[in-house]
Motif scaffolding. Structure first.
Motif, short mmCIF file in Angstrom:
data_model
loop_
_atom_site.label_atom_id
_atom_site.label_comp_id
_atom_site.label_asym_id
_atom_site.label_seq_id
_atom_site.Cartn_x
_atom_site.Cartn_y
_atom_site.Cartn_z
N VAL A 1 0.88 -0.91 0.38
CA VAL A 1 -0.54 -0.27 0.64
C VAL A 1 1.01 0.90 -0.23
CG1 VAL A 1 -1.61 1.88 0.94
CG2 VAL A 1 -1.63 -0.87 1.28
N LEU A 2 0.47 2.44 -1.30
CA LEU A 2 1.23 3.63 -1.14
C LEU A 2 0.33 4.58 -0.46
CD1 LEU A 2 2.55 3.68 -4.88
CD2 LEU A 2 3.80 2.95 -1.84
N LEU A 3 0.99 4.70 0.84
CA LEU A 3 -0.78 5.73 1.54
C LEU A 3 -0.11 7.37 1.64
CD1 LEU A 3 -2.77 6.28 3.37
CD2 LEU A 3 -1.65 6.42 5.11
N THR A 4 -0.92 8.66 0.83
CA THR A 4 -0.73 9.53 0.71
C THR A 4 -0.50 10.33 2.31
OG1 THR A 4 -3.24 10.33 0.03
CG2 THR A 4 -1.57 9.41 -2.47
N HIS A 5 -1.67 9.96 2.63
CA HIS A 5 -1.43 10.87 4.25
C HIS A 5 -2.70 10.21 4.45
CE1 HIS A 5 -5.34 12.94 1.59
NE2 HIS A 5 -5.63 13.60 2.32
N ALA A 6 -2.22 10.56 5.99
CA ALA A 6 -3.05 10.47 7.16
C ALA A 6 -4.91 10.76 7.71
CB ALA A 6 -2.33 10.96 8.28
N HIS A 7 -5.73 11.07 6.72
CA HIS A 7 -6.66 11.85 6.49
C HIS A 7 -7.01 10.95 6.99
CE1 HIS A 7 -6.49 16.52 5.60
NE2 HIS A 7 -6.75 16.28 7.09
N ILE A 8 -8.73 10.34 7.35
CA ILE A 8 -9.13 9.23 7.18
C ILE A 8 -10.04 8.77 5.91
CG2 ILE A 8 -10.83 8.30 8.25
CD1 ILE A 8 -8.96 8.36 10.16
N ASP A 9 -10.10 9.69 5.16
CA ASP A 9 -10.81 9.67 4.30
C ASP A 9 -9.77 9.20 2.95
OD1 ASP A 9 -10.06 11.72 3.81
OD2 ASP A 9 -10.95 11.85 2.05
N HIS A 10 -8.50 9.05 3.74
CA HIS A 10 -7.41 8.49 2.80
C HIS A 10 -7.06 6.98 3.33
CE1 HIS A 10 -6.45 11.14 -0.75
NE2 HIS A 10 -7.34 12.03 0.16
N CYS A 11 -6.93 6.85 4.32
CA CYS A 11 -6.51 5.83 5.51
C CYS A 11 -7.73 5.40 5.77
CB CYS A 11 -5.16 5.99 5.89
SG CYS A 11 -5.63 6.98 7.87
N GLY A 12 -8.36 5.40 6.49
CA GLY A 12 -9.27 5.11 6.82
C GLY A 12 -10.02 3.46 7.33
N LEU A 13 -10.10 2.00 6.32
CA LEU A 13 -9.93 1.41 6.16
C LEU A 13 -8.83 1.11 6.11
CD1 LEU A 13 -12.76 1.01 3.37
CD2 LEU A 13 -12.94 1.01 5.78
#
Length: 538
Positions: A57-69
């Motif tokens: 997984v490549l994660l752009t940033h920590a806002h929940i709508d990007h990492c929450g699942l």
């Protein structure tokens, strides 16, 4: 290779893209859907892929709508690494357990009420234990350092200027030709010249570009934000009310504290209590302090002193629920910064419940409010709301300050695109926006740069072979119907808001017509309610 769009497709939240290359499967983001009930229910659906088959997984940033699942992804079988910047890893370390706590708390309340009417108990989306376990799979990477993800796939993270640690992700796919295919995922692009965060990095070239469009239909106002904030603060304090600011715990709260510090130091506001009532925001602020090396130079110079942020004696921290509730029995005026930023959950609901009915108080919005959220309904002028099971009249001043958003507007996105040399077929995918925002930005990009622009729907797939790109629509019936209806309602809502502004301006200019205008509007509203009843909507 194939790129499938599994979230943030004609909606702002739920960012998730599946990239398949030579048998390898890479997720870019795995975010939670936020907003109205129907949108949130998408979080409970099974993934359209097998989590155990995902390689990274490549994660752009920590806002929940990007990492929450991500906790759900790991619980359901994903065993690979989650790559993100150090600051994003640090923020995810507090964001995901907090999200899990909300899932568990909400489920406990639902089950307690459901037992009374014989409903079968439900399980939370994921648990705190799930979230903690998922954090073990995070691997920090540095900005601008190329690393090999798999054989033939290399990645570079660049600063997106959105929140602390946010990234633009460049993915290089080696192929039969000498030059690799380059995909660029913008993540969320920030505004230039914002405090604390550096400006978005400029990208030189791309073969395929996946770009956000949250503010694709509007420009941020250029004005003195500090003076406007000071005016609202002083007006509310003069009236003896509280200033309630729903703010995202990561990014927006810290920006507000920055501006409040400047206003206080310049003696433009009095020394009234400033309350940070969000355990998540308190923890996030500590993460900011620990990552000051990625601050922009101006902020670092203003704030840094012996490696620590300066103190404001009037800032109060609410760590417990009891301290938070005690604020609502205080007779003195305060500035209360609390989460969630869209007023859908958290301690902000208690402060709204105790202040919305007070004409002397002010509720100030400084961020994006999604369709269906309580924040959007308040901005749109609703007069009564239901909060924590209780009907509350809206008599407080509802204010909104534009320009505090962590998202760039359409002109800033266009300016960023202007530095990119697009290779054939010059294909841009617009994501992370509501339908009218996407459509508006697509037209502007076509007019300005003549690029091919496509706005994918949920589960659409782009089949890419070098310079050839073929779009395969998913045509998922229930999603298509929902999206079409949502698009119609969003256009209807946009037209309503436009007429609302015109009507308000007309009445302000002609006060003598106010009573007759209200009578006619009430008559029209009764007709609308009858129409909804005919549709079976009560």
């Amino acid at each position: 290779m194939k790129l499938q769009f599994l979230g943030a497709a004609h909606v702002v939240t739920g960012s998730c893209y599946l990239l398949e290359v030579d048998g390898k499967k890479i997720l870019i983001d795995c975010g939670m859907f936020q907003g109205g009930r129907q949108l949130r229910e998408l979080n409970y659906r099974p993934f359209l892929f097998s989590p155990a088959e995902i390689d990274a997984v490549l994660l752009t940033h920590a806002h929940i709508d990007h990492c929450g699942l991500i906790p759900k992804l790991c619980r359901d079988g994903f065993k690979g690494n989650i790559y993100a910047t150090k600051a994003t890893c640090d923020l995810a370390g507090i964001m995901l357990p907090d999200s899990a706590h909300i899932q568990e708390s909400d489920t406990e309340i639902i089950n307690r009420k459901g037992l009374r009417v014989g409903r079968i108990p439900i399980a939370p989306l994921y648990t705190i234990e799930d979230a903690q376990k998922s954090l073990l799979q995070f691997k920090p990477v540095e900005y601008r350092e190329k690393f090999a993800l798999t054989d033939g796939i290399t990645v570079i993270f660049r600063d997106a200027g959105h929140i602390l640690g946010s990234s633009i992700v460049e993915v290089y796919i080696a192929g039969k030709t000498k030059k690799p295919v380059k995909l660029v995922f913008s993540g969320d692009l920030g505004q230039p010249d914002q405090p604390i965060i550096k400006d978005p990095e400029l990208i030189s070239d791309a073969d395929y570009l996946i770009v956000e469009s949250t503010y694709g239909d509007r420009r941020h106002q250029v004005y003195d934000k500090e003076s406007a904030l000071a005016e609202i603060i002083n007006d509310t304090m003069d009236r003896g009310g509280n200033l309630i600011i729903p703010a995202f715990a990561v990014g927006r709260t810290q920006t507000l504290l920055y501006y409040l510090y400047r206003l206080w130091k310049e003696k433009r506001i009095d020394e009234m209590p400033i309350v940070v009532d969000s355990p998540l925001a308190i923890a996030a602020t500590k993460v900011f302090v620990d990552n000051m090396k990625v601050f922009d130079e101006k902020t670092a110079e203003l704030l840094q002193k012996n490696g620590e942020l300066p103190e404001m004696p009037q800032v109060k921290i609410c760590r417990t629920a009891e301290e938070s509730k005690a604020l609502n029995s205080s007779e003195s005026s305060s500035i209360i910064i609390s989460a969630s930023g869209m007023c859908d959950a958290g301690r902000i609901l208690h402060h709204l419940k105790h202040n919305l009915w007070r004409p002397e108080s002010t509720v100030l919005f400084v961020g994006y409010q999604a369709e269906g959220s309580l924040g959007r309904r308040l901005i749109d002028g609703i007069k009564r709301v239901k909060i924590l099971g209780e009907e509350v009249a809206v008599r407080a001043r509802i204010a909104q300050l534009d320009g505090f958003s962590a998202h760039g507007d359409y002109q800033q996105i266009l300016d960023w695109l202007g530095h990119i040399k697009m290779n054939a077929p010059q294909q841009i995918f617009l994501v992370h926006g509501e339908s009218f925002s996407i459509q508006s930005l697509a037209e502007k990009i076509k007019d300005e740069y003549k690029y091919n622009v496509y706005a994918p729907f949920y589960a659409d797939t782009a089949q890419i072979e070098g310079a050839q790109c073929n779009i395969v629509p998913a045509n998922i019936p229930e999603v298509s119907v929902q999206k079409e209806m949502e698009e119609f309602l969003q256009l209807l809502d946009a037209e309503y808001r436009n007429w609302r502004k015109k009507l308000l301006l007309t009445v302000v200019k002609n006060p003598q017509i106010m009573e007759s205008t209200i009578r006619q509007a009430e008559k029209a509203w009764r007709y609308v309610k009858r129409m909804f009843k005919d549709f079976g909507v009560n």
